[in-house]
Design a protein around this motif. Structure first.
Motif, PDB file in Angstrom:
ATOM      1  N   ILE A  67       9.100 -23.394  42.924  1.00  0.00           N
ATOM      2  CA  ILE A  67       7.942 -23.635  42.060  1.00  0.00           C
ATOM      3  C   ILE A  67       8.444 -23.874  40.639  1.00  0.00           C
ATOM      4  O   ILE A  67       9.297 -23.133  40.138  1.00  0.00           O
ATOM      5  CB  ILE A  67       6.971 -22.440  42.087  1.00  0.00           C
ATOM      6  CG1 ILE A  67       6.390 -22.274  43.501  1.00  0.00           C
ATOM      7  CG2 ILE A  67       5.863 -22.605  41.058  1.00  0.00           C
ATOM      8  CD1 ILE A  67       5.595 -21.005  43.687  1.00  0.00           C
ATOM      9  N   ALA A  68       7.913 -24.917  40.007  1.00  0.00           N
ATOM     10  CA  ALA A  68       8.269 -25.233  38.621  1.00  0.00           C
ATOM     11  C   ALA A  68       6.997 -25.353  37.794  1.00  0.00           C
ATOM     12  O   ALA A  68       6.026 -25.986  38.224  1.00  0.00           O
ATOM     13  CB  ALA A  68       9.063 -26.539  38.564  1.00  0.00           C
ATOM     14  N   VAL A  69       7.005 -24.732  36.619  1.00  0.00           N
ATOM     15  CA  VAL A  69       5.841 -24.762  35.727  1.00  0.00           C
ATOM     16  C   VAL A  69       6.239 -25.383  34.398  1.00  0.00           C
ATOM     17  O   VAL A  69       7.330 -25.142  33.878  1.00  0.00           O
ATOM     18  CB  VAL A  69       5.260 -23.350  35.510  1.00  0.00           C
ATOM     19  CG1 VAL A  69       4.654 -22.814  36.802  1.00  0.00           C
ATOM     20  CG2 VAL A  69       6.306 -22.376  34.984  1.00  0.00           C
ATOM     21  N   PHE A  70       5.323 -26.193  33.843  1.00  0.00           N
ATOM     22  CA  PHE A  70       5.593 -26.880  32.593  1.00  0.00           C
ATOM     23  C   PHE A  70       4.383 -26.809  31.678  1.00  0.00           C
ATOM     24  O   PHE A  70       3.245 -26.994  32.112  1.00  0.00           O
ATOM     25  CB  PHE A  70       5.930 -28.356  32.849  1.00  0.00           C
ATOM     26  CG  PHE A  70       7.197 -28.573  33.618  1.00  0.00           C
ATOM     27  CD1 PHE A  70       8.416 -28.635  32.969  1.00  0.00           C
ATOM     28  CD2 PHE A  70       7.173 -28.683  35.002  1.00  0.00           C
ATOM     29  CE1 PHE A  70       9.594 -28.817  33.680  1.00  0.00           C
ATOM     30  CE2 PHE A  70       8.339 -28.873  35.726  1.00  0.00           C
ATOM     31  CZ  PHE A  70       9.559 -28.940  35.056  1.00  0.00           C
ATOM     32  N   ASP A  71       4.657 -26.562  30.417  1.00  0.00           N
ATOM     33  CA  ASP A  71       3.658 -26.771  29.385  1.00  0.00           C
ATOM     34  C   ASP A  71       3.308 -28.260  29.347  1.00  0.00           C
ATOM     35  O   ASP A  71       4.049 -29.091  29.884  1.00  0.00           O
ATOM     36  CB  ASP A  71       4.239 -26.302  28.042  1.00  0.00           C
ATOM     37  CG  ASP A  71       3.348 -26.644  26.872  1.00  0.00           C
ATOM     38  OD1 ASP A  71       2.170 -26.246  26.899  1.00  0.00           O
ATOM     39  OD2 ASP A  71       3.833 -27.313  25.943  1.00  0.00           O
ATOM     40  N   ASN A  72       2.192 -28.599  28.694  1.00  0.00           N
ATOM     41  CA  ASN A  72       1.813 -30.015  28.598  1.00  0.00           C
ATOM     42  C   ASN A  72       2.069 -30.590  27.204  1.00  0.00           C
ATOM     43  O   ASN A  72       2.929 -31.447  27.029  1.00  0.00           O
ATOM     44  CB  ASN A  72       0.338 -30.199  28.969  1.00  0.00           C
ATOM     45  CG  ASN A  72      -0.063 -31.656  28.985  1.00  0.00           C
ATOM     46  OD1 ASN A  72       0.604 -32.497  29.583  1.00  0.00           O
ATOM     47  ND2 ASN A  72      -1.138 -31.994  28.299  1.00  0.00           N
ATOM     48  N   ASP A  73       1.337 -30.122  26.191  1.00  0.00           N
ATOM     49  CA  ASP A  73       1.466 -30.682  24.843  1.00  0.00           C
ATOM     50  C   ASP A  73       2.873 -30.478  24.308  1.00  0.00           C
ATOM     51  O   ASP A  73       3.353 -29.351  24.179  1.00  0.00           O
ATOM     52  CB  ASP A  73       0.454 -30.031  23.901  1.00  0.00           C
ATOM     53  CG  ASP A  73      -0.984 -30.331  24.298  1.00  0.00           C
ATOM     54  OD1 ASP A  73      -1.298 -31.519  24.478  1.00  0.00           O
ATOM     55  OD2 ASP A  73      -1.774 -29.383  24.441  1.00  0.00           O
ATOM     56  N   GLY A  74       3.533 -31.588  23.976  1.00  0.00           N
ATOM     57  CA  GLY A  74       4.882 -31.515  23.429  1.00  0.00           C
ATOM     58  C   GLY A  74       5.970 -31.353  24.466  1.00  0.00           C
ATOM     59  O   GLY A  74       7.154 -31.441  24.137  1.00  0.00           O
TER      60      GLY A  74
END
Length: 343
Positions: free
Chosen positions: A78-85
């Motif tokens: 599982i990989a999680v990423f912020d969106n803005d920037g």
């Protein structure tokens, strides 16, 4: 996304056009060569060769290699990423705020009840920010509330079709980062489940996440307005109402991951101090872990900012990246391209 293997695409096209001139053995050999080339294609072609690219590819390959020392079973990939920037731009203002200002400008003046709302309709971001969180909430209540979720999603989609960034004149959904699109695709090719975990609005991001990133709505975790179910002439509608029920930033991202995903991811990516708690929590878990911190260093192609920025401040995150061994991505030197199609 660019064709990562144009040479073999040409071979395939030519084979289709001229197959009657070739014997079956020749076709077989060329097909094998084509598949061999594809299997060794660079999964991150917009990333410049260097330690960060090598670390990312090596990690993903090692955890998805059955029988390997660092193999991680698919359900735990599982990989999680912020969106803005992290996945798309955030300067000179968060894109969702620019959407809110554009929408405020289309509304009847009788609906503009506060100074912040009137400033939004006039496109005066500084006046909104001077009024702090209260001013921002007033603007979002004006532009995001008293709409059904479906109606709001349609409004966001139309805005993305029509609006252009004030500095680049690009569509906002064309200001996604090509290298991160490639990384998301690479991860999914290796049977990772990819998520957005952002402070951005849940329903705002869900309006474009699938088409833009290939991330389905159920894999988008963000801040939420209040909602209520309303019976409108026998039809049940999920309505967005004023106020915030969940602000998904800082440590709240950890709680949201636990609530929605139910296990600790093995990769986390971000770009600001608001992402640091999530990245620490993810990378402190047992087994192989990878943190990816995007550092905005490219003033020519995108923007240069970190410790002193009001938008996407990266202060503590720079120190944590160095001490914890995260991949600190220098946008200027690590990325051959920033946006899709052309810079």
């Amino acid at each position: 996304m660019r064709d990562v293997c144009p040479f073999f695409s040409i071979i395939e096209r030519d084979l289709t056009m001229r197959h009657h001139h070739l014997t079956p053995p020749i076709l077989t050999v060329l097909s094998l060569l084509s598949f061999a080339g594809l299997s060794h294609a660079d999964p991150l072609p917009s990333w410049n060769d260097g330690d960060n690219k090598k670390q990312i590819i090596s990690f993903v390959e090692s955890v998805s290699n059955p029988g390997g020392e660092h193999y991680v079973p698919e359900p735990q990939r599982i990989a999680v990423f912020d969106n803005d920037g992290t996945l798309w731009g955030e300067q000179p203002l968060y894109f969702q705020l620019l959407f809110a200002m554009d929408r405020a400008g289309t509304l009847d003046s009788d609906l503009l009840a506060t100074d912040a709302q009137r400033a939004a309709a006039q496109g005066d971001a500084q006046a909104i920010l001077e009024r702090g969180e209260q001013g921002l909430q007033e603007v979002f209540d004006l532009t995001h509330a008293n709409l059904s979720v479906d109606n709001f999603s349609d409004i966001v989609s139309r805005w993305l079709d029509e609006a252009r960034h004030p500095e680049t004149n690009r569509r906002y959904d064309d200001m996604v980062y090509q290298p991160m699109l490639e990384l998301l695709s690479f991860l999914r090719d290796k049977d990772f489940e990819t998520y957005i975990v952002s402070a951005g609005g849940l329903h705002f991001m869900r309006a474009f996440a699938t088409q833009t990133y290939g991330i389905e709505p159920q894999n988008v975790i963000g801040s939420s307005t209040n909602t209520e179910v309303v019976d409108q002439d026998g039809e049940l509608l999920l309505m967005k109402t004023p106020g915030v029920s969940w602000y998904n930033d800082g440590p709240a991202k950890i709680e949201a991951i636990d609530r929605h995903i139910g296990q600790r991811p093995i990769i986390a990516g971000g770009n600001s101090d608001g992402d640091v708690p999530m990245m620490i929590w993810v990378t402190e878990g047992d087994g192989p872990r990878l943190g990816i911190m995007i550092h905005h260093t490219d003033s020519e192609r995108e923007a240069e900012y970190d410790r002193d920025s009001e938008i996407g401040k990266l202060d503590k995150g720079l120190d944590e990246a160095a001490s914890r061994g995260w991949s600190l991505i220098d946008m200027e030197s690590d990325w051959d391209a920033v946006y899709p199609y052309a810079d």
